[in-house]
Design a protein around this motif. Structure first.
Motif, PDB file in Angstrom:
ATOM      1  N   ARG A 577      39.908  31.427  33.842  1.00  0.00           N
ATOM      2  CA  ARG A 577      38.957  31.827  32.806  1.00  0.00           C
ATOM      3  C   ARG A 577      37.543  31.465  33.254  1.00  0.00           C
ATOM      4  O   ARG A 577      37.309  30.356  33.736  1.00  0.00           O
ATOM      5  N   ILE A 578      36.619  32.391  33.075  1.00  0.00           N
ATOM      6  CA  ILE A 578      35.213  32.177  33.428  1.00  0.00           C
ATOM      7  C   ILE A 578      34.380  32.352  32.165  1.00  0.00           C
ATOM      8  O   ILE A 578      34.514  33.357  31.456  1.00  0.00           O
ATOM      9  N   PHE A 579      33.543  31.376  31.894  1.00  0.00           N
ATOM     10  CA  PHE A 579      32.699  31.408  30.695  1.00  0.00           C
ATOM     11  C   PHE A 579      31.264  31.112  31.110  1.00  0.00           C
ATOM     12  O   PHE A 579      31.008  30.199  31.901  1.00  0.00           O
ATOM     13  N   HIS A 580      30.332  31.894  30.566  1.00  0.00           N
ATOM     14  CA  HIS A 580      28.911  31.771  30.911  1.00  0.00           C
ATOM     15  C   HIS A 580      28.127  31.462  29.636  1.00  0.00           C
ATOM     16  O   HIS A 580      27.628  32.368  28.961  1.00  0.00           O
ATOM     17  N   PRO A 581      27.994  30.166  29.282  1.00  0.00           N
ATOM     18  CA  PRO A 581      27.371  29.820  28.000  1.00  0.00           C
ATOM     19  C   PRO A 581      25.867  30.024  27.962  1.00  0.00           C
ATOM     20  O   PRO A 581      25.302  30.252  26.891  1.00  0.00           O
ATOM     21  N   GLN A 582      25.204  29.931  29.124  1.00  0.00           N
ATOM     22  CA  GLN A 582      23.751  30.075  29.159  1.00  0.00           C
ATOM     23  C   GLN A 582      23.324  30.338  30.595  1.00  0.00           C
ATOM     24  O   GLN A 582      24.076  30.069  31.539  1.00  0.00           O
ATOM     25  N   PRO A 583      22.125  30.878  30.809  1.00  0.00           N
ATOM     26  CA  PRO A 583      21.659  31.080  32.181  1.00  0.00           C
ATOM     27  C   PRO A 583      21.673  29.775  32.968  1.00  0.00           C
ATOM     28  O   PRO A 583      21.272  28.723  32.475  1.00  0.00           O
ATOM     29  N   GLY A 584      22.179  29.851  34.189  1.00  0.00           N
ATOM     30  CA  GLY A 584      22.234  28.677  35.055  1.00  0.00           C
ATOM     31  C   GLY A 584      23.496  27.859  34.919  1.00  0.00           C
ATOM     32  O   GLY A 584      23.705  26.930  35.701  1.00  0.00           O
ATOM     33  N   VAL A 585      24.357  28.179  33.945  1.00  0.00           N
ATOM     34  CA  VAL A 585      25.575  27.394  33.719  1.00  0.00           C
ATOM     35  C   VAL A 585      26.790  28.322  33.691  1.00  0.00           C
ATOM     36  O   VAL A 585      26.793  29.339  32.978  1.00  0.00           O
ATOM     37  N   TRP A 586      27.806  27.954  34.460  1.00  0.00           N
ATOM     38  CA  TRP A 586      29.071  28.688  34.483  1.00  0.00           C
ATOM     39  C   TRP A 586      30.216  27.683  34.413  1.00  0.00           C
ATOM     40  O   TRP A 586      30.190  26.662  35.097  1.00  0.00           O
ATOM     41  N   GLU A 587      31.199  27.981  33.574  1.00  0.00           N
ATOM     42  CA  GLU A 587      32.366  27.114  33.429  1.00  0.00           C
ATOM     43  C   GLU A 587      33.611  27.889  33.841  1.00  0.00           C
ATOM     44  O   GLU A 587      33.828  29.019  33.393  1.00  0.00           O
ATOM     45  N   LEU A 588      34.399  27.271  34.691  1.00  0.00           N
ATOM     46  CA  LEU A 588      35.598  27.908  35.228  1.00  0.00           C
ATOM     47  C   LEU A 588      36.794  27.019  34.912  1.00  0.00           C
ATOM     48  O   LEU A 588      36.784  25.821  35.225  1.00  0.00           O
ATOM     49  N   THR A 589      37.816  27.603  34.280  1.00  0.00           N
ATOM     50  CA  THR A 589      39.027  26.856  33.940  1.00  0.00           C
ATOM     51  C   THR A 589      40.231  27.534  34.573  1.00  0.00           C
ATOM     52  O   THR A 589      40.494  28.719  34.317  1.00  0.00           O
ATOM     53  N   ASP A 590      40.947  26.797  35.406  1.00  0.00           N
ATOM     54  CA  ASP A 590      42.197  27.279  35.987  1.00  0.00           C
ATOM     55  C   ASP A 590      43.357  26.591  35.274  1.00  0.00           C
ATOM     56  O   ASP A 590      43.410  25.355  35.208  1.00  0.00           O
ATOM     57  N   SER A 591      44.276  27.392  34.753  1.00  0.00           N
ATOM     58  CA  SER A 591      45.435  26.866  34.040  1.00  0.00           C
ATOM     59  C   SER A 591      46.698  27.220  34.805  1.00  0.00           C
ATOM     60  O   SER A 591      46.870  28.368  35.234  1.00  0.00           O
ATOM     61  N   ALA A 592      47.568  26.235  34.972  1.00  0.00           N
ATOM     62  CA  ALA A 592      48.821  26.458  35.695  1.00  0.00           C
ATOM     63  C   ALA A 592      49.979  25.914  34.876  1.00  0.00           C
ATOM     64  O   ALA A 592      49.882  24.837  34.278  1.00  0.00           O
ATOM     65  N   LYS A 593      51.079  26.667  34.845  1.00  0.00           N
ATOM     66  CA  LYS A 593      52.281  26.193  34.175  1.00  0.00           C
ATOM     67  C   LYS A 593      53.500  26.767  34.873  1.00  0.00           C
ATOM     68  O   LYS A 593      53.403  27.742  35.630  1.00  0.00           O
ATOM     69  N   CYS A 594      54.647  26.159  34.604  1.00  0.00           N
ATOM     70  CA  CYS A 594      55.884  26.593  35.253  1.00  0.00           C
ATOM     71  C   CYS A 594      57.026  26.448  34.258  1.00  0.00           C
ATOM     72  O   CYS A 594      57.166  25.393  33.615  1.00  0.00           O
TER      73      CYS A 594
END
Length: 698
Positions: A577-594
């Motif tokens: 998941r990629i989220f861009h809350p404001q200019p200059g800031v990017w948040e990346l979340t990788d989720s893994a499950k099995c």
């Protein structure tokens, strides 16, 4: 020669019947290749005489010279470019494009000295061009009938890469000579053209040598020859020196191409850019030379299959299915030539082609970076249809958007293209200048874009030069699925990121099509993505294609966020998941499950743009440029280990540059509940250290 041990091992694998069957097939192929070599060897020693060649035309001329005079008197716009008056075209370019004119003349003068610029490098041929020797390594290709190269081409006996060699023999530089002649009327360009083409014809007899092996290469060369002929056809020096040999060879190559299209070779092929290139070349030649007796049949066949391939190779959203943006550009340039001819001849197929090509241009429009380039997704051989832009940056697609603006009346494409490009003037004719001037530039209505069929999602703040923009690859692996996907890379869920108008995360590129580095740039570790349990997203064949491939699918997108998941690996479901809350800031979340509890390993790779350095801290990496911190990348908690590594980035063919990579790894137990790993890219003023940082510590 294979050893006896090899045959004993194969006998245990497939039995004596299988060995005998394979031996029979091998002998049959060698016998066929030998007979072809003998037959075409005899044919090639005797170029077609005038009566034989004229019998292949529509029969209105009593000599080759009378045919050439007829071609010289035809309107220029009946060939490739919609330009009729040489003096008017020269005046237009000198007024509107003075820098281009100077560049053309300088480049053409160098060609007259046998100095030829190929893929970013200048190669000098003081003894004349050797059409069978690789300019880079000096490796000389054996002079055989084309049928004998099948087993040789990718064997250990071949010690040279092919791309620069083939670029030389595509002959785009002949068009440069032609343009220089039109601009100046200087006969030295005619003489250089005559020397080069006549020498090539003598050294490359019909179906002999590597320059006859791939119909694709024949087709691109035919495009160059046809375009150059438009400029030289009325020159008395051309007619006298090489006109007859030139037109005969052009016909021979077109006739060869018509019988060796990809559709006719094997049912096992997955048609790709090769077929579109072959068809486009055949269509352009047939349209430019209706005097050839087979021209009408060639044209109808080519156009029929071009329309089929436009549907089969291009997604409805405009992305080319090979998932390689360099080939997207190549195919677009080729089909634009076809479209322009359809428009001039008022062919009904224009209505089918035009919307698809406009969509392809829209994909480039949204893929443009703040620098006017596009990310280097997938393979590329840096191929162009005509090379009218000389040695412009291959990844700068603004010349194509310039053409799209004038052709489709697109104010948004003019806004991004910024300037009327000389390629547009050549392709669309003198009227393009007025069309461009009448069009009022306007920024695209949306800053972000999505291409769900091809799987590209783009989040952009604005169209200003200092914008943030992210490109997220989340879709099919490539064209044809497992066993094919010749030009795809392991770049699913990969992120290319620009912040404040500057590149931060880059795609590593292609580098070369042969040698030990070929696989390195294709695999997962060369992209800004995640690898599960050391398993790459596909299992590569030696040079092209993949025996096993993954796929990805987007499950959410809006103008400041996107998420997608990939084919499970060892039972592990991965979602990014990629989220861009404001200019200059990017948040990346990788989720893994099995679904089944077990131990697994996750590895991350982040490739920084050349010129950026990394200072490793505690759960954070400072990004440094010119000894100043410009931002930070926060590392996930929960046992993630990370370090700075050295990597490689390739922007130009055969050239690789060192760049920094952030590598991270996590090992642990995964369950059916998501394990989240959160990254934060902060390049706001608060994350910037205004003080200098010792670059050596990076």
């Amino acid at each position: 020669m294979k050893s006896p041990a090899y045959y004993l091992r194969r006998m245990t694998e497939i039995g004596i019947g299988g060995v005998l069957s394979n031996a029979f097939l091998s002998l049959r192929h060698k016998a066929w290749a030998g007979s072809q070599s003998i037959w075409w060897g005899m044919r090639s020693r005797r170029p077609p005489g005038d009566p034989e060649f004229l019998s292949k035309t529509t029969g209105k001329w009593d000599s080759v010279q009378s045919l050439l005079r007829h071609l010289a008197n035809r309107p220029g716009s009946s060939f490739v470019f919609p330009h009729d008056a040489q003096s008017a075209s020269a005046a237009l370019f000198k007024e509107k494009q003075p820098e281009y004119v100077a560049n053309v003349i300088s480049t053409a003068d160098a060609i007259c000295r046998n100095e030829i610029h190929l893929l970013g490098q200048t190669y000098r041929f003081p003894q004349g061009v050797d059409w069978h020797t690789d300019p880079v390594s000096g490796f000389q290709w054996p002079f055989w009938h084309r049928s004998r190269y099948v087993s040789y081409l990718y064997s250990a006996r071949r010690s040279a890469d092919l791309i620069v060699y083939w670029e030389l023999n595509r002959h785009h530089f002949l068009i440069t000579l032609g343009i220089a002649y039109w601009l100046t009327n200087d006969v030295k360009y005619v003489n250089a053209f005559g020397s080069l083409t006549q020498n090539w014809i003598e050294k490359n007899p019909l179906q002999h040598g590597m320059n006859w092996y791939y119909p694709l290469e024949v087709s691109i060369r035919l495009l160059a020859w046809t375009a150059a002929f438009q400029f030289f056809r009325a020159s008395p020096a051309f007619m006298e020196r090489c006109g007859s040999a030139f037109i005969k060879s052009l016909w021979q190559q077109a006739d060869f191409l018509s019988g060796h299209l990809q559709i006719a070779r094997t049912k096992k092929d997955t048609p790709n850019n090769h077929l579109i290139a072959e068809l486009s070349g055949l269509f352009v030649v047939a349209s430019a030379f209706p005097e050839f007796a087979s021209a009408q049949a060639w044209r109808e066949t080519a156009l029929q299959f071009i329309l089929q391939q436009a549907d089969g190779q291009v997604y409805p959203d405009g992305m080319h299915r090979e998932q390689a943006i360099g080939y997207h550009r190549f195919v677009l340039e080729l089909m634009l030539l076809v479209l322009m001819r359809c428009k001039r001849d008022a062919l009904p197929q224009e209505r089918d082609l035009a919307p698809r090509l406009e969509k392809m241009l829209e994909y480039l429009l949204f893929s443009v970076t703040p620098a006017g380039t596009v990310p280097t997704w997938g393979d590329t051989d840096y191929g162009k249809a005509l090379g009218l832009g000389l040695e412009k940056d291959f990844w700068d697609v603004r010349p194509l958007l310039s053409t799209g603006a004038a052709l489709f009346n697109r104010a948004d494409m003019k806004y991004v293209a910024q300037n009327l490009d000389p390629e547009t003037l050549w392709l669309l004719g003198p009227d393009a200048s007025n069309q461009w001037d009448a069009l009022r530039a306007r920024a695209p209505e949306s800053a972000s874009g999505r291409f769900p069929h091809g799987g590209m999602y783009i989040i952009r703040d604005s169209w200003s030069p200092d914008t943030d923009v992210a490109y997220f690859r989340c879709g099919p692996f490539g064209l044809g699925g497992a066993g094919y996907c010749a030009h795809a890379h392991c770049d699913l869920l990969s992120l290319v990121l620009w912040i404040n108008g500057q590149p931060l995360l880059v795609d590593s590129g292609t580098y070369m099509y042969s040698g030990e580095w070929r696989g390195h740039f294709r695999l997962t570790h060369s992209h800004n993505t995640v690898m599960v349990d050391g398993v790459h997203q596909g299992d590569p064949k030696r040079f092209f294609g993949w025996t096993r491939v993954s796929n990805a699918e987007c499950d959410r997108w809006d103008e400041n966020s996107v998420s997608g998941r990939m084919t499970p690996v060892n039972g592990v479901e991965l979602r990014r998941r990629i989220f861009h809350p404001q200019p200059g800031v990017w948040e990346l979340t990788d989720s893994a499950k099995c679904g089944e509890r077990g131990a697994h390993r996750l590895e991350w790779f982040f490739h920084l743009a050349p010129g950026l350095e990394v200072v490793v801290g505690e759960h954070v990496c400072s990004i440094v440029k010119d000894s100043r911190q410009i931002g930070t990348i926060s590392i996930p908690d929960g046992g993630v280990r990370f370090e700075k590594r050295s990597a490689w980035f390739s922007y130009d063919y055969g050239v690789k540059l060192p760049n920094a990579q952030i590598y991270a790894v996590w090992e642990g137990e995964l369950t059916e509940t998501d394990a989240d790993f959160q990254w934060r890219f902060d390049f706001t003023a608060g994350a910037t250290d205004t003080g200098a940082i010792n670059a050596k510590s990076a």
